[in-house]
Design a protein around this motif. Structure first.
Motif, short mmCIF file in Angstrom:
data_model
loop_
_atom_site.label_atom_id
_atom_site.label_comp_id
_atom_site.label_asym_id
_atom_site.label_seq_id
_atom_site.Cartn_x
_atom_site.Cartn_y
_atom_site.Cartn_z
N GLY A 92 68.83 39.65 111.58
CA GLY A 92 68.16 40.94 111.61
C GLY A 92 68.02 41.43 113.03
N SER A 93 67.02 42.29 113.23
CA SER A 93 66.79 42.90 114.54
C SER A 93 66.01 41.93 115.43
CB SER A 93 66.02 44.21 114.37
OG SER A 93 65.77 44.80 115.62
N ILE A 94 66.74 41.19 116.27
CA ILE A 94 66.14 40.13 117.09
C ILE A 94 66.47 40.36 118.55
CG2 ILE A 94 66.14 37.67 117.59
CD1 ILE A 94 66.87 37.21 114.62
N PHE A 95 65.43 40.43 119.38
CA PHE A 95 65.63 40.51 120.83
C PHE A 95 65.68 39.11 121.43
CE2 PHE A 95 65.63 42.28 124.97
CZ PHE A 95 64.76 41.54 125.75
N SER A 96 64.73 38.28 121.05
CA SER A 96 64.72 36.89 121.50
C SER A 96 63.87 36.05 120.55
CB SER A 96 64.19 36.76 122.93
OG SER A 96 62.83 37.13 122.99
N ILE A 97 64.11 34.74 120.58
CA ILE A 97 63.34 33.81 119.75
C ILE A 97 62.73 32.75 120.65
CG2 ILE A 97 63.37 32.20 117.82
CD1 ILE A 97 65.81 33.61 116.74
N ASN A 98 61.44 32.55 120.55
CA ASN A 98 60.77 31.49 121.31
C ASN A 98 60.73 30.21 120.47
OD1 ASN A 98 60.41 32.93 123.75
ND2 ASN A 98 58.77 34.09 122.79
N ASN A 99 59.57 29.73 120.14
CA ASN A 99 59.51 28.49 119.36
C ASN A 99 60.14 28.65 117.98
OD1 ASN A 99 58.20 27.21 121.42
ND2 ASN A 99 56.17 27.31 120.48
N MET A 100 60.82 27.59 117.54
CA MET A 100 61.32 27.47 116.17
C MET A 100 60.92 26.09 115.67
SD MET A 100 65.18 29.06 116.48
CE MET A 100 65.30 29.58 114.77
N GLY A 101 60.86 25.93 114.34
CA GLY A 101 60.50 24.61 113.85
C GLY A 101 60.35 24.55 112.36
N TRP A 102 59.69 23.48 111.94
CA TRP A 102 59.56 23.18 110.52
C TRP A 102 58.15 22.70 110.19
CZ3 TRP A 102 63.77 24.00 107.36
CH2 TRP A 102 64.99 24.20 108.01
N TYR A 103 57.65 23.17 109.07
CA TYR A 103 56.46 22.65 108.43
C TYR A 103 56.88 22.12 107.06
CZ TYR A 103 52.83 24.45 111.59
OH TYR A 103 52.00 24.66 112.66
N ARG A 104 56.02 21.35 106.45
CA ARG A 104 56.27 20.89 105.08
C ARG A 104 54.97 20.87 104.29
NH1 ARG A 104 57.89 14.52 106.16
NH2 ARG A 104 55.81 13.78 106.78
N GLN A 105 55.12 21.02 102.98
CA GLN A 105 53.95 21.01 102.09
C GLN A 105 54.28 20.21 100.85
OE1 GLN A 105 52.43 24.90 101.05
NE2 GLN A 105 50.41 24.05 100.64
N ALA A 106 53.55 19.11 100.66
CA ALA A 106 53.69 18.30 99.47
C ALA A 106 52.73 18.82 98.39
CB ALA A 106 53.38 16.84 99.80
N PRO A 107 52.99 18.53 97.13
CA PRO A 107 52.12 19.02 96.06
C PRO A 107 50.67 18.60 96.26
CG PRO A 107 54.14 18.12 95.15
CD PRO A 107 54.16 17.80 96.60
N GLY A 108 49.78 19.57 96.20
CA GLY A 108 48.36 19.29 96.33
C GLY A 108 47.87 19.05 97.74
N LYS A 109 48.76 19.25 98.72
CA LYS A 109 48.38 19.01 100.12
C LYS A 109 48.56 20.27 100.94
CE LYS A 109 49.34 14.04 100.12
NZ LYS A 109 50.00 12.94 100.84
N GLN A 110 47.99 20.26 102.13
CA GLN A 110 48.12 21.41 103.02
C GLN A 110 49.49 21.38 103.70
OE1 GLN A 110 44.96 20.87 105.90
NE2 GLN A 110 46.19 19.54 107.18
N ARG A 111 49.87 22.52 104.27
CA ARG A 111 51.12 22.61 104.99
C ARG A 111 50.93 22.01 106.38
NH1 ARG A 111 54.49 28.23 105.05
NH2 ARG A 111 54.07 27.94 102.81
N ASP A 112 51.77 21.06 106.74
CA ASP A 112 51.66 20.35 108.00
C ASP A 112 52.90 20.56 108.87
OD1 ASP A 112 50.12 17.55 106.33
OD2 ASP A 112 49.15 19.17 107.45
N MET A 113 52.70 20.57 110.17
CA MET A 113 53.80 20.69 111.11
C MET A 113 54.65 19.42 111.08
SD MET A 113 55.21 20.03 114.35
CE MET A 113 53.95 19.44 115.47
N VAL A 114 55.96 19.61 111.08
CA VAL A 114 56.90 18.49 111.13
C VAL A 114 57.47 18.34 112.54
CG1 VAL A 114 59.09 17.58 110.26
CG2 VAL A 114 57.51 18.77 108.71
N ALA A 115 58.00 19.44 113.06
CA ALA A 115 58.60 19.42 114.39
C ALA A 115 58.78 20.84 114.87
CB ALA A 115 59.96 18.71 114.37
N LEU A 116 58.75 21.03 116.18
CA LEU A 116 59.05 22.33 116.75
C LEU A 116 59.84 22.16 118.03
CD1 LEU A 116 57.13 23.19 119.41
CD2 LEU A 116 55.39 23.27 117.66
N ILE A 117 60.55 23.21 118.40
CA ILE A 117 61.39 23.19 119.59
C ILE A 117 61.28 24.54 120.29
CG2 ILE A 117 63.44 23.85 118.23
CD1 ILE A 117 65.09 22.10 120.20
N SER A 118 61.12 24.48 121.60
CA SER A 118 61.03 25.72 122.38
C SER A 118 62.43 26.26 122.65
CB SER A 118 60.33 25.44 123.70
OG SER A 118 61.16 24.67 124.55
#
Length: 120
Positions: free
Chosen positions: A25-51
């Motif tokens: 899409g319309s992107i000038f720049s991207i800073n941090n990117m990464g992943w979260y995960r959510q298991a059934p019945g649990k909150q969404r937690d950070m897995v990893a990120l990269i600058s």
């Protein structure tokens, strides 16, 4: 702007999977990117990120097993998951902090989620 995640699936314990997430899409720049995960019945937690410069941060539960990387030319982030355990079963969501022009601040965008199931 859209984030399209792919690569989830069913894998046996000890196996590997590689997730990908491409921003478009319309992107000038991207800073941090990464992943979260959510298991059934649990909150969404950070897995990893990269600058944008390649600095990484991992959740304690994934250190030494997961590797995050990115291709800035393709606006894509990857998550190589090794030595998978049943506890890694979750929906994995990618995110990206995207600047749509030089005149605005970053905004956080999320992918649609991809299911990872670790089971024998």
């Amino acid at each position: 702007v859209q984030l399209q995640a792919s690569g989830g699936g069913l894998v046996q314990p000890g196996g590997s999977l590689r997730l990908s997430c491409a921003a478009s899409g319309s992107i000038f720049s991207i800073n941090n990117m990464g992943w979260y995960r959510q298991a059934p019945g649990k909150q969404r937690d950070m897995v990893a990120l990269i600058s944008r410069g390649g600095n990484t941060n991992y959740a304690d539960s994934t250190k030494g097993r997961f590797i995050i990387s990115r291709d800035n030319a393709k606006n894509t982030v990857y998550l190589q998951m090794n030595s998978l355990e049943p506890e890694d079963t979750a929906v994995y969501y990618c995110f990206a902090a995207i600047k749509r022009s030089r005149y605005v601040s970053d905004a956080l965008y999320w992918g649609q989620g991809t299911q990872v199931t670790v089971s024998s």
